[in-house]
Design a protein around this motif. Structure first.
Motif, short mmCIF file in Angstrom:
data_model
loop_
_atom_site.label_atom_id
_atom_site.label_comp_id
_atom_site.label_asym_id
_atom_site.label_seq_id
_atom_site.Cartn_x
_atom_site.Cartn_y
_atom_site.Cartn_z
N ARG A 1 21.54 -0.34 -15.69
CA ARG A 1 20.66 -1.45 -16.56
C ARG A 1 19.52 -1.57 -16.37
NH1 ARG A 1 22.91 -7.60 -16.23
NH2 ARG A 1 24.68 -6.33 -17.45
N ALA A 2 18.75 -1.08 -14.99
CA ALA A 2 17.66 -0.84 -14.79
C ALA A 2 17.08 0.30 -15.39
CB ALA A 2 17.13 -0.84 -13.19
N TRP A 3 17.79 1.35 -15.32
CA TRP A 3 17.30 2.57 -15.89
C TRP A 3 17.10 2.34 -17.35
CZ3 TRP A 3 18.12 6.13 -19.65
CH2 TRP A 3 17.35 7.59 -19.70
N LEU A 4 18.01 1.76 -18.12
CA LEU A 4 17.90 1.52 -19.47
C LEU A 4 16.70 0.74 -19.86
CD1 LEU A 4 21.63 1.12 -20.51
CD2 LEU A 4 20.09 3.15 -21.03
N ALA A 5 16.39 -0.12 -19.10
CA ALA A 5 15.25 -1.05 -19.24
C ALA A 5 13.93 -0.07 -19.33
CB ALA A 5 15.39 -2.31 -18.31
N ARG A 6 14.00 0.60 -18.22
CA ARG A 6 12.65 1.63 -18.20
C ARG A 6 12.73 2.39 -19.20
NH1 ARG A 6 9.01 3.98 -18.22
NH2 ARG A 6 7.66 4.99 -16.66
N TYR A 7 13.83 3.13 -19.61
CA TYR A 7 13.97 3.89 -20.95
C TYR A 7 13.36 3.29 -22.17
CZ TYR A 7 16.11 7.10 -24.58
OH TYR A 7 16.14 7.99 -25.39
N GLU A 8 13.87 2.06 -22.28
CA GLU A 8 13.43 1.23 -23.56
C GLU A 8 11.75 1.11 -23.61
OE1 GLU A 8 14.71 0.54 -26.22
OE2 GLU A 8 16.58 1.67 -25.63
N ALA A 9 11.34 0.57 -22.12
CA ALA A 9 9.90 0.50 -22.09
C ALA A 9 9.03 1.75 -22.44
CB ALA A 9 9.60 -0.07 -20.61
N ALA A 10 9.67 2.77 -22.11
CA ALA A 10 8.92 4.18 -22.44
C ALA A 10 8.82 4.62 -23.93
CB ALA A 10 9.51 5.42 -21.67
N LYS A 11 9.87 4.09 -24.55
CA LYS A 11 9.95 4.50 -25.93
C LYS A 11 8.74 4.28 -26.95
CE LYS A 11 14.06 3.87 -27.98
NZ LYS A 11 15.22 3.11 -28.14
N GLU A 12 8.23 2.97 -26.57
CA GLU A 12 7.00 2.47 -27.48
C GLU A 12 5.85 2.51 -26.36
OE1 GLU A 12 6.04 2.36 -30.34
OE2 GLU A 12 8.33 2.37 -31.50
N PRO A 13 4.89 3.35 -26.74
CA PRO A 13 4.81 4.16 -27.76
C PRO A 13 4.96 5.64 -27.54
CG PRO A 13 2.67 4.13 -26.79
CD PRO A 13 3.66 3.25 -25.83
N TRP A 14 5.40 6.02 -26.25
CA TRP A 14 5.45 7.27 -25.72
C TRP A 14 6.58 8.19 -26.29
CZ3 TRP A 14 0.81 7.35 -24.40
CH2 TRP A 14 0.30 6.35 -23.53
N PHE A 15 7.52 7.56 -27.17
CA PHE A 15 8.38 8.61 -27.72
C PHE A 15 7.84 8.86 -29.20
CE2 PHE A 15 12.69 8.13 -25.39
CZ PHE A 15 11.92 8.54 -24.06
N ASN A 16 6.74 8.20 -29.58
CA ASN A 16 6.46 8.66 -31.03
C ASN A 16 5.60 10.32 -30.87
OD1 ASN A 16 6.51 6.36 -33.02
ND2 ASN A 16 5.66 5.29 -31.27
N PHE A 17 6.35 11.21 -30.36
CA PHE A 17 5.95 12.35 -29.98
C PHE A 17 6.98 13.48 -30.65
CE2 PHE A 17 4.48 15.19 -26.24
CZ PHE A 17 3.10 14.73 -26.60
N THR A 18 6.10 14.58 -31.28
CA THR A 18 6.99 15.70 -31.78
C THR A 18 7.20 16.59 -31.25
OG1 THR A 18 7.01 16.91 -33.84
CG2 THR A 18 4.68 16.05 -33.30
N VAL A 19 7.95 17.54 -31.45
CA VAL A 19 8.01 18.87 -30.71
C VAL A 19 7.40 19.79 -31.69
CG1 VAL A 19 10.39 18.66 -29.87
CG2 VAL A 19 10.26 19.44 -32.28
N GLY A 20 6.90 19.30 -32.68
CA GLY A 20 5.75 20.24 -33.70
C GLY A 20 4.46 19.92 -33.28
N ASN A 21 3.75 19.66 -34.50
CA ASN A 21 2.24 19.29 -34.18
C ASN A 21 1.85 17.98 -35.01
OD1 ASN A 21 2.09 20.37 -36.97
ND2 ASN A 21 0.96 22.06 -36.02
N GLY A 22 2.94 17.60 -36.06
CA GLY A 22 2.56 16.52 -36.70
C GLY A 22 2.22 16.66 -38.17
N PHE A 23 1.83 18.00 -38.56
CA PHE A 23 1.35 18.10 -39.78
C PHE A 23 2.39 18.64 -40.89
CE2 PHE A 23 -2.44 19.26 -37.13
CZ PHE A 23 -3.39 18.36 -37.80
N TYR A 24 3.64 18.32 -40.40
CA TYR A 24 4.88 18.91 -41.39
C TYR A 24 6.02 17.69 -41.46
CZ TYR A 24 2.80 23.48 -41.05
OH TYR A 24 1.77 24.59 -41.29
N GLY A 25 6.29 17.54 -42.67
CA GLY A 25 7.51 16.47 -42.89
C GLY A 25 8.69 16.82 -42.05
N HIS A 26 8.90 18.18 -41.79
CA HIS A 26 10.16 18.47 -40.91
C HIS A 26 10.01 18.39 -39.58
CE1 HIS A 26 7.89 22.42 -41.37
NE2 HIS A 26 8.23 22.29 -39.85
N ASP A 27 8.93 17.89 -38.92
CA ASP A 27 8.57 17.73 -37.68
C ASP A 27 9.46 16.79 -36.90
OD1 ASP A 27 6.62 19.74 -37.45
OD2 ASP A 27 5.05 18.13 -37.07
#
Length: 611
Positions: free
Chosen positions: A281-307
């Motif tokens: 439960r503590a790990w999932l709380a830490r995971y949820e806290a990380a998602k916003e904003p830090w999971f707004n991250f792409t494996v590409g570069n953000g310039f393509y709709g398929h990223d």
């Protein structure tokens, strides 16, 4: 393909003209996919100016809608050079799309106009440099406000009937205006944050360039890397997403949850197994806290709709966490070597400073302080704009695409990307018109076949590697941004012109971008989807890397790229991870094969094929 153009008393090598490049079979009519102002056909001097391909930021062929990133980014870069700051020697950069790829041509300031710009530049830039932190705090607030407004936009199917409440209140609108206005607003908000993007960026480069040029004058013969090391070890927000994953991996090991990450492709199953464990439960709380904003991250570069963004594809960050868990269990260190980088930075700064007299030392201190303050923004802006802003933008574009797909305009939400942004506006009005008058819209009988045709054209364009440059290059490349960001130097251009005729299959030259020497088997990566193939101890060879590839840097020994200068993302990130790197090789990803053993000399900009 190069040309030799005779000149009086000399022979000058040249790249082909845009009009001379062959069109791949199946791509006939490709120009119709892009706005008229992006075509060389309507550009004065298209066959005369020197153009280079910006495959660093736009490595693959554009779908029509995707040109928005290039148009907004390069236009806004130009406005800060030319209209906001009046940078003395440099206006903006012209840009065109040819055969689906982006070409650029820097616009210099006529020499006689430079002196008049200097006082105004000093006044405007001085305001920013004197108030950097305060203005940057305000920048974060207004960028975040734009993202929040964009996130709040909604695209929903039109109702069968106007609600009776709207009749009673005399609203006198049918709701279709919301669909149209929200689309227009989405484009406007994207444009707004791209203007914000460049408010500080060029100043960050200028502060570093000013320090760079001072060092080159004060310390004749100083290596470019020695200067770069004087600002390394910075605390950058761009590394925060990767740092979050490392902390989550460490917590998972400490909580005895490692076994829950056996199959991270099953996102729901992984999170369910974590929740069932002690400390889950503590790990999932830490995971949820990380998602916003830090999971707004792409494996590409953000310039393509398929990223693919972490927030939408959580198997990606969970897979990285799994890898970090394995490395921790194997006794590896997963953190960036920040302390070592800082110690090396401070040592080099002190040693060079001791060589100066008191007056020059004071100037050195001032310029170094300014460069070190401004330097982190050169990378941090990526998270806020290319990753966060564009992640929300593409999510909203897909949301709108689903509305039109539901109305029969096309099959998949992503098909919208085969329209220009003005054509999307036309399609929306077609949709609301048919709905309002009770007749069939025209889109469902027009767009499916047209999208299929455009898809074939884009795929055909992708079969041909873009020409690195066009027309006759200048005798010497002197524009500092072009050299330091893109790695477009006189030597690099000559290497391109030499082509295969002078290519040494056993050694490749490039830019010494990050120090150190490493040997290992090569792993050639042409697309972010191949990152999962990278194995421990390999050397990454790619056209270019993205800042978001940080989680794999712990596996590799060194990096080699085709393009990029000393201030490119690849160079900066490799220095901050303590990895040797050679950038701007031009051909490494084409000439080196996966599995070949290579030696990367990041001190001298040389890559040797040992097999």
């Amino acid at each position: 393909m190069t040309h030799t153009i005779p000149a009086p008393g000399a022979t000058t090598k040249s790249f082909p003209k845009p009009s001379e490049l062959p069109v791949p079979a199946g791509a006939e009519g490709w120009e119709e996919l892009y706005p008229y102002h992006l075509r060389f056909r309507h550009s004065p001097g298209a066959d005369d100016k020197f153009w280079f391909c910006d495959s660093q930021h736009w490595p693959t062929v554009f779908k029509p809608f995707e040109t928005i990133g290039a148009e907004f980014a390069v236009k806004c870069l130009g406005q800060y050079n030319t209209r906001h700051l009046l940078i003395p020697p440099a206006n903006g950069i012209e840009f065109k799309v040819h055969l689906g790829c982006l070409y650029m041509s820097p616009v210099p300031v006529p020499p006689e106009q430079i002196p008049a710009r200097v006082p105004e530049f000093e006044r405007r830039a001085g305001h920013y440099f004197r108030n950097w932190e305060t203005l940057l705090d305000s920048w974060r607030v207004k960028v975040r406000a734009t993202i929040d407004e964009m996130q709040a936009l909604q695209f929903e199917p039109l109702p069968d009937l106007v609600p009776f409440e709207d009749v009673l209140t005399g609203k006198a609108q049918d709701g279709s205006e919301v669909l149209l206005e929200n689309y227009d607003r989405l484009i406007q908000l994207c444009y707004r944050n791209w203007q914000y993007h460049f408010e500080f960026l060029n100043l960050g480069y200028l502060a570093y360039l000013d320090f760079f040029e001072f060092c080159k004058t004060a310390f004749p013969g100083i290596a470019d890397q020695a200067i770069a090391k004087m600002v390394q070890g910075a605390d950058m927000e761009l590394f925060r997403p990767d740092d979050e994953l490392k902390e989550l991996a460490t917590l998972a090991v400490e909580s005895g949850l490692a076994a829950a990450f056996a199959d991270t492709d099953d996102v729901e199953g992984t999170l369910r197994r974590v929740s069932a464990g002690d400390g889950g439960r503590a790990w999932l709380a830490r995971y949820e806290a990380a998602k916003e904003p830090w999971f707004n991250f792409t494996v590409g570069n953000g310039f393509y709709g398929h990223d693919r963004y972490w927030l939408d594809h959580q198997e990606i960050p969970l897979g990285y966490i799994k890898d970090y868990i394995h490395r921790l269990q194997s006794g590896h260190r997963i953190g960036r070597p920040v302390e070592e980088l800082v110690a090396e930075r401070d040592r080099i700064v002190a040693e060079y400073r001791e060589l100066l007299d008191p007056a020059d030392a004071a100037e050195f201190d001032a310029k170094h302080s300014l460069a070190a303050t401004a330097y982190p923004y050169v990378e941090n802006h990526n998270f806020y704009i290319e990753h966060w802003t564009m992640g929300v933008f593409w999510r909203k574009v897909r949301e709108l695409g689903r509305v039109l797909a539901g109305a029969g305009f096309w099959r998949d939400a992503g098909d919208l990307l085969y329209l220009t942004r003005n054509e999307v506006r036309e399609a929306l009005f077609d949709l609301v018109t048919g709905w309002a008058v009770g007749s069939a819209a025209s889109g469902p009988s027009y767009w499916p076949d047209e999208i299929e045709r455009r898809c074939r054209v884009v795929e055909a364009l992708r079969t041909q590697r873009p020409q690195p440059a066009l027309n006759t290059p200048p005798a010497e490349i002197t524009e500092p941004f072009t050299m330091m960001l893109y790695g477009i130097t006189t030597a690099q251009v000559q290497q391109w012109l030499a082509g295969d005729e002078e290519q040494d299959a056993s050694a490749i030259s490039g830019l010494a971008a990050s120090p150190g020497v490493a040997e290992g088997p090569a792993r050639v990566v042409h697309d972010a989807d191949q990152l999962g193939e990278v194995q421990e101890g390999e050397i990454l060879v790619a056209t270019i890397t993205a800042p978001s590839w940080g989680p794999i840097f712990g596996r590799i020994r060194a990096t080699v790229t085709d393009i990029g200068g000393m201030m490119s993302h690849a160079a900066i990130v490799c220095r901050e991870y303590g990895l040797p790197a050679v950038t701007g090789t031009g051909t490494a990803s084409r000439t080196i094969r996966t599995g070949q053993r290579i030696r990367v000399d990041g001190d001298h900009g040389r890559v040797e094929v040992l097999d």
